[in-house]
Design a protein around this motif. Structure first.
Motif, short mmCIF file in Angstrom:
data_model
loop_
_atom_site.label_atom_id
_atom_site.label_comp_id
_atom_site.label_asym_id
_atom_site.label_seq_id
_atom_site.Cartn_x
_atom_site.Cartn_y
_atom_site.Cartn_z
N ALA A 1 5.65 61.11 52.41
CA ALA A 1 4.88 59.99 52.95
C ALA A 1 5.78 59.08 53.77
CB ALA A 1 4.23 59.20 51.82
N ALA A 2 5.17 58.28 54.64
CA ALA A 2 5.90 57.31 55.45
C ALA A 2 6.02 56.01 54.68
CB ALA A 2 5.17 57.07 56.77
N LEU A 3 7.24 55.48 54.59
CA LEU A 3 7.51 54.22 53.88
C LEU A 3 7.52 53.07 54.87
CD1 LEU A 3 8.43 52.54 51.42
CD2 LEU A 3 10.78 53.27 51.93
N HIS A 4 6.62 52.10 54.66
CA HIS A 4 6.50 50.96 55.56
C HIS A 4 6.51 49.65 54.77
CE1 HIS A 4 5.60 53.03 59.35
NE2 HIS A 4 4.93 53.90 58.61
N PRO A 5 7.45 48.75 55.05
CA PRO A 5 7.36 47.39 54.50
C PRO A 5 6.22 46.64 55.19
CG PRO A 5 9.60 47.91 55.24
CD PRO A 5 8.69 48.95 55.80
N VAL A 6 5.50 45.82 54.42
CA VAL A 6 4.42 44.99 54.96
C VAL A 6 4.57 43.59 54.38
CG1 VAL A 6 1.93 44.68 55.19
CG2 VAL A 6 2.88 46.99 55.08
N VAL A 7 4.59 42.58 55.24
CA VAL A 7 4.73 41.20 54.79
C VAL A 7 3.48 40.43 55.18
CG1 VAL A 7 6.10 39.08 54.89
CG2 VAL A 7 7.24 41.31 55.02
N GLY A 8 2.79 39.86 54.18
CA GLY A 8 1.56 39.13 54.42
C GLY A 8 1.80 37.64 54.55
N ARG A 9 0.88 36.98 55.23
CA ARG A 9 0.90 35.52 55.34
C ARG A 9 -0.52 35.05 55.58
NH1 ARG A 9 4.26 36.52 60.75
NH2 ARG A 9 5.65 37.21 59.11
N PHE A 10 -0.74 33.78 55.37
CA PHE A 10 -2.05 33.20 55.59
C PHE A 10 -2.17 32.70 57.03
CE2 PHE A 10 -1.83 32.33 50.90
CZ PHE A 10 -2.92 33.11 50.56
N THR A 11 -3.38 32.77 57.58
CA THR A 11 -3.73 32.03 58.79
C THR A 11 -4.67 30.91 58.35
OG1 THR A 11 -5.62 33.47 59.27
CG2 THR A 11 -3.48 34.09 60.20
N ASP A 12 -5.10 30.08 59.30
CA ASP A 12 -5.96 28.95 58.91
C ASP A 12 -7.22 29.41 58.18
OD1 ASP A 12 -4.20 27.14 59.97
OD2 ASP A 12 -5.26 26.90 61.87
N ASP A 13 -7.84 30.48 58.66
CA ASP A 13 -9.09 30.92 58.04
C ASP A 13 -9.08 32.39 57.67
OD1 ASP A 13 -9.13 32.01 60.55
OD2 ASP A 13 -11.18 31.40 61.04
N GLY A 14 -7.87 32.96 57.52
CA GLY A 14 -7.82 34.38 57.19
C GLY A 14 -6.43 34.83 56.82
N TRP A 15 -6.10 36.05 57.22
CA TRP A 15 -4.89 36.71 56.72
C TRP A 15 -4.23 37.52 57.83
CZ3 TRP A 15 -9.83 37.07 54.92
CH2 TRP A 15 -10.13 36.32 53.78
N GLU A 16 -2.92 37.59 57.77
CA GLU A 16 -2.14 38.44 58.67
C GLU A 16 -1.20 39.29 57.81
OE1 GLU A 16 -0.34 37.49 62.83
OE2 GLU A 16 1.19 36.96 61.33
N HIS A 17 -1.16 40.58 58.11
CA HIS A 17 -0.30 41.50 57.38
C HIS A 17 0.55 42.24 58.41
CE1 HIS A 17 -3.19 40.53 54.30
NE2 HIS A 17 -4.16 41.13 54.97
N VAL A 18 1.84 41.97 58.43
CA VAL A 18 2.72 42.52 59.45
C VAL A 18 3.33 43.83 58.93
CG1 VAL A 18 4.74 42.11 60.90
CG2 VAL A 18 3.23 40.20 60.27
N VAL A 19 3.01 44.92 59.60
CA VAL A 19 3.52 46.24 59.22
C VAL A 19 4.82 46.49 59.98
CG1 VAL A 19 3.06 48.71 59.12
CG2 VAL A 19 1.17 47.07 58.84
N HIS A 20 5.89 46.74 59.26
CA HIS A 20 7.18 47.03 59.88
C HIS A 20 7.32 48.52 60.13
CE1 HIS A 20 9.19 43.01 59.43
NE2 HIS A 20 8.14 42.86 58.65
#
Length: 314
Positions: free
Chosen positions: A235-254
């Motif tokens: 499988a492919a190993l990917h770090p993902v770092v989440g954060r909040f936005t004002d009214d939702g969510w952002e998940h950054v896939v490295h």
């Protein structure tokens, strides 16, 4: 503490979570968010052990550059972010996947698309940042089906079952870290080798051992499970770092962290987990208030002392 008192406290904890779950779901959303924000600010001012640990962790993350007043403000924002996570945890199944997806952005999703085009599963390694349950809703939609994750066994057992039921309601498959019919590592390996994908929180090592890494310039350990799982299944190993936005969510896939190549498996796992730690360092540093780490990460970083006492160090 007597066993009877332990049992009473466990029942009270479960009853408290159950009451919170019902009450927050019944509140109008603006009221629930406002109440969570107030609760987070109150907890920061109360300066309990978890808050003092969080402040010490954030001092490391920010490189000791902040004044104590600035660090207090960052800690208060972090506690309000943490309270937002819990408010959303109580409400997320009721919000519904359509609304969650419409308010979610995933920079770097093309990395996952490449893995899928190559016919590979994915192993996502996440820190306790943003809302990892919301990330799970997005992943279930992207996969078109469930993924597998591991849950720490909570006490009482009824509270653990409550959290498992909550995450399975969101579309996840959950196996216990300990106490299951089979080791969680075996269950995960079979799942991923059979074409499934997994999502694992790994910024804190809960078990014995762990892989030594450098995290924000200091020695720490992280579980090697994600890298080992990817190495053994392709499988492919990917770090993902989440954060909040004002009214939702952002998940950054490295980008993918490689686990193949020459060298012994243990060496490749250690190198890969350092790559995961480096991605976490970069992602958390961009928005440290959304990293909800109230536990010890670095052996050489004690919790801050209670307010009014000297001794805090960077």
């Amino acid at each position: 503490m007597s066993p009877r008192r332990d049992q009473l406290l466990e029942r009270l904890a479960d009853a408290g979570y159950a009451a919170g779950w019902r009450a927050v779901r019944m509140l109008p959303e603006p009221a629930a968010r406002g109440l969570a924000d107030l609760a987070g600010g109150w907890a920061a001012r109360r300066d309990g052990a978890g808050v003092r640990r969080l402040r010490a962790n954030l001092r490391v993350v920010t490189g000791g550059r902040l004044t104590e007043a600035e660090l207090d403000e960052l800690t208060s924002r972090a506690m309000r972010s943490y309270a937002r996570y819990w408010q959303e945890a109580f409400r997320l199944p009721a919000i519904g996947p359509e609304r969650i997806l419409s308010r979610t952005t995933v920079p770097g999703a093309e990395h996952l698309e490449k893995a899928r085009a190559d016919g590979r599963g994915v192993v996502l390694a996440l820190p306790h940042s943003g809302n990892w349950d919301a990330a799970g809703v997005w992943l279930v939609d992207w996969l078109g089906g469930p993924f597998m994750t591991v849950a720490e066994r909570l006490r009482p057992e009824s509270l653990y079952r409550r959290f498992v039921a909550y995450r399975e309601e969101l579309g996840m498959r959950v196996v216990p870290l300990t106490g299951g019919d089979r080791p969680s590592s075996d269950v995960l390996r079979e799942w991923v080798a059979g074409g499934g994908s997994a999502c694992l929180l790994v910024d804190r090592n809960l078990g014995p051992g762990g892989v030594p890494v450098t995290f924000f310039g200091r020695p720490a350990t992280m579980p090697g499970g994600p890298a080992l799982l990817a190495a053994r299944t392709g499988a492919a190993l990917h770090p993902v770092v989440g954060r909040f936005t004002d009214d939702g969510w952002e998940h950054v896939v490295h980008p993918e962290v490689p686990v193949d190549g020459p060298g012994r498996l243990a060496e490749r796992v250690a190198t890969a987990m350092q790559g995961v730690a480096d991605a976490f360092t970069a992602g958390i540093a961009e928005r440290p208030e959304d990293w909800h780490m109230l536990g010890r990460i670095w052996p050489d970083v004690p919790a801050d002392p209670p307010r009014g006492r000297a001794g805090a160090t960077a």
